[in-house]
Motif scaffolding. Structure first.
Motif, PDB file in Angstrom:
ATOM      1  N   GLU A  10       0.640  -1.073   0.009  1.00  0.00           N
ATOM      2  CA  GLU A  10      -0.328  -0.329   0.297  1.00  0.00           C
ATOM      3  C   GLU A  10       0.687   1.348   0.086  1.00  0.00           C
ATOM      4  O   GLU A  10       0.852   1.966  -1.033  1.00  0.00           O
ATOM      5  CB  GLU A  10      -1.122   0.129   0.980  1.00  0.00           C
ATOM      6  CG  GLU A  10      -1.735  -1.506   1.037  1.00  0.00           C
ATOM      7  CD  GLU A  10      -2.223  -1.964   2.382  1.00  0.00           C
ATOM      8  OE1 GLU A  10      -3.450  -2.800   3.308  1.00  0.00           O
ATOM      9  OE2 GLU A  10      -1.332  -0.801   3.829  1.00  0.00           O
ATOM     10  N   VAL A  11       2.165   1.211   0.795  1.00  0.00           N
ATOM     11  CA  VAL A  11       2.693   2.215   1.519  1.00  0.00           C
ATOM     12  C   VAL A  11       4.100   3.005  -0.259  1.00  0.00           C
ATOM     13  O   VAL A  11       3.748   3.868  -0.784  1.00  0.00           O
ATOM     14  CB  VAL A  11       2.834   2.598   2.299  1.00  0.00           C
ATOM     15  CG1 VAL A  11       4.781   1.827   2.678  1.00  0.00           C
ATOM     16  CG2 VAL A  11       3.728   4.066   3.124  1.00  0.00           C
ATOM     17  N   GLU A  12       4.004   1.327  -0.690  1.00  0.00           N
ATOM     18  CA  GLU A  12       4.846   1.358  -1.402  1.00  0.00           C
ATOM     19  C   GLU A  12       4.595   1.553  -2.970  1.00  0.00           C
ATOM     20  O   GLU A  12       5.057   3.194  -3.174  1.00  0.00           O
ATOM     21  CB  GLU A  12       5.574   0.008  -2.250  1.00  0.00           C
ATOM     22  CG  GLU A  12       7.268   0.337  -2.956  1.00  0.00           C
ATOM     23  CD  GLU A  12       7.396  -1.021  -3.405  1.00  0.00           C
ATOM     24  OE1 GLU A  12       8.676  -0.716  -3.875  1.00  0.00           O
ATOM     25  OE2 GLU A  12       7.411  -2.105  -3.168  1.00  0.00           O
ATOM     26  N   SER A  13       3.360   2.300  -3.714  1.00  0.00           N
ATOM     27  CA  SER A  13       2.296   2.306  -4.695  1.00  0.00           C
ATOM     28  C   SER A  13       2.204   4.536  -3.594  1.00  0.00           C
ATOM     29  O   SER A  13       2.302   4.478  -4.870  1.00  0.00           O
ATOM     30  CB  SER A  13       1.070   1.695  -4.246  1.00  0.00           C
ATOM     31  OG  SER A  13       0.914   0.936  -4.740  1.00  0.00           O
ATOM     32  N   LEU A  14       1.754   4.734  -2.985  1.00  0.00           N
ATOM     33  CA  LEU A  14       2.362   5.623  -2.500  1.00  0.00           C
ATOM     34  C   LEU A  14       3.300   6.423  -2.779  1.00  0.00           C
ATOM     35  O   LEU A  14       3.446   7.623  -2.901  1.00  0.00           O
ATOM     36  CB  LEU A  14       1.517   5.694  -0.937  1.00  0.00           C
ATOM     37  CG  LEU A  14       1.352   7.530  -0.293  1.00  0.00           C
ATOM     38  CD1 LEU A  14       0.805   8.249  -1.320  1.00  0.00           C
ATOM     39  CD2 LEU A  14       1.031   7.440   0.544  1.00  0.00           C
ATOM     40  N   ALA A  15       4.275   5.382  -2.245  1.00  0.00           N
ATOM     41  CA  ALA A  15       5.872   6.319  -2.293  1.00  0.00           C
ATOM     42  C   ALA A  15       5.846   6.634  -4.170  1.00  0.00           C
ATOM     43  O   ALA A  15       6.979   7.069  -4.664  1.00  0.00           O
ATOM     44  CB  ALA A  15       6.662   5.384  -1.795  1.00  0.00           C
ATOM     45  N   LEU A  16       5.251   5.979  -4.494  1.00  0.00           N
ATOM     46  CA  LEU A  16       5.836   6.099  -6.188  1.00  0.00           C
ATOM     47  C   LEU A  16       5.329   7.045  -6.855  1.00  0.00           C
ATOM     48  O   LEU A  16       5.422   7.834  -7.999  1.00  0.00           O
ATOM     49  CB  LEU A  16       5.284   4.387  -6.947  1.00  0.00           C
ATOM     50  CG  LEU A  16       5.160   4.585  -7.878  1.00  0.00           C
ATOM     51  CD1 LEU A  16       6.743   4.671  -8.866  1.00  0.00           C
ATOM     52  CD2 LEU A  16       4.859   3.203  -8.852  1.00  0.00           C
ATOM     53  N   ALA A  17       3.962   7.181  -6.123  1.00  0.00           N
ATOM     54  CA  ALA A  17       2.837   8.224  -6.151  1.00  0.00           C
ATOM     55  C   ALA A  17       3.602  10.062  -6.121  1.00  0.00           C
ATOM     56  O   ALA A  17       3.240  10.834  -6.785  1.00  0.00           O
ATOM     57  CB  ALA A  17       1.279   8.375  -6.254  1.00  0.00           C
ATOM     58  N   ILE A  18       3.788   9.840  -5.183  1.00  0.00           N
ATOM     59  CA  ILE A  18       4.889  11.041  -4.154  1.00  0.00           C
ATOM     60  C   ILE A  18       6.241  11.403  -5.655  1.00  0.00           C
ATOM     61  O   ILE A  18       6.209  12.300  -6.263  1.00  0.00           O
ATOM     62  CB  ILE A  18       5.818  10.635  -3.302  1.00  0.00           C
ATOM     63  CG1 ILE A  18       4.203  10.823  -1.887  1.00  0.00           C
ATOM     64  CG2 ILE A  18       6.225  11.633  -2.294  1.00  0.00           C
ATOM     65  CD1 ILE A  18       4.335  10.266  -0.434  1.00  0.00           C
ATOM     66  N   HIS A  19       6.993   9.913  -5.947  1.00  0.00           N
ATOM     67  CA  HIS A  19       7.687  10.595  -6.015  1.00  0.00           C
ATOM     68  C   HIS A  19       8.099   9.983  -7.964  1.00  0.00           C
ATOM     69  O   HIS A  19       8.731  11.732  -9.009  1.00  0.00           O
ATOM     70  CB  HIS A  19       9.137   8.588  -6.928  1.00  0.00           C
ATOM     71  CG  HIS A  19      10.181   8.785  -7.478  1.00  0.00           C
ATOM     72  ND1 HIS A  19      11.349   8.929  -6.851  1.00  0.00           N
ATOM     73  CD2 HIS A  19      10.302   8.250  -8.436  1.00  0.00           C
ATOM     74  CE1 HIS A  19      12.004   8.514  -7.771  1.00  0.00           C
ATOM     75  NE2 HIS A  19      11.730   8.493  -8.835  1.00  0.00           N
TER      76      HIS A  19
END
Length: 180
Positions: free
Chosen positions: A107-116
């Motif tokens: 969940e959080v890696e997808s979010l981090a990808l969106a941020i990145h």
């Protein structure tokens, strides 16, 4: 390039509701990329392929990956950001004794990808993650009711999390399908 990052929950919703053809059509209309990190691939393809229960959905999603309707995005920088966000989020809500683990890596890696990537949106259906982003106080109430105990919020960590996710637009798979 326009991008949307997809979480495990949104991909599962799309696959189990037999909306993969709509996703394919939307990909062509969107003229951008639907991206997932490695941890999401493991949850929606790699692990289910070893079981009977979700094998069909895993095969359908693997086909999307093979045909580039969904693309895999791997980055050490994204993984590092995800691990940071994971530790902050999982040390935000606490009972009188322990912090509550509320989210997992995918969940959080997808979010981090969106941020990145400064993605147009982060597509997630999982309620805990959506509430953490959109309404953390409501999440605390939900946890309190579910666990039958008072929940304390580590406001310092909550502010760190909010700062990191500032500007991320969250949409659900249903909103994505309605748009299609």
């Amino acid at each position: 390039m326009k991008t949307l990052t997809l979480d495990t929950s949104s991909i599962i919703s799309i696959a189990t509701n037999e909306l993969i053809p709509v996703l394919k059509m939307l990909k062509e209309k969107f003229k951008g990329d639907f991206l997932i990190p490695e941890s999401v691939k493991k949850e929606v393809i790699d692990y289910p392929l070893t079981t009977k229960k979700f094998k069909l959905e895993a095969i359908m999603i693997l086909d999307c990956l093979t045909k580039n309707y969904i693309k895999l995005y791997e980055s050490a920088e994204v993984r590092k950001k995800a691990e940071y966000l994971l530790s902050v989020a999982n040390e935000t809500f606490k009972t009188d004794r322990d912090y509550i683990r509320i989210i997992d890596l995918a969940e959080v890696e997808s979010l981090a990808l969106a941020i990145h990537l400064k993605a147009e949106a982060y597509v997630v259906d999982e309620r805990t993650m959506r509430l953490l982003i959109e309404n953390p106080k409501q999440l605390a109430e939900l946890l309190s009711n579910k666990l039958h105990t008072k929940i304390n919020i580590n406001n310092e960590n909550l502010e760190k999390f909010k700062t990191e996710i500032n500007g991320v637009k969250v949409i659900r798979s249903t909103e994505l399908m309605v748009y299609a």
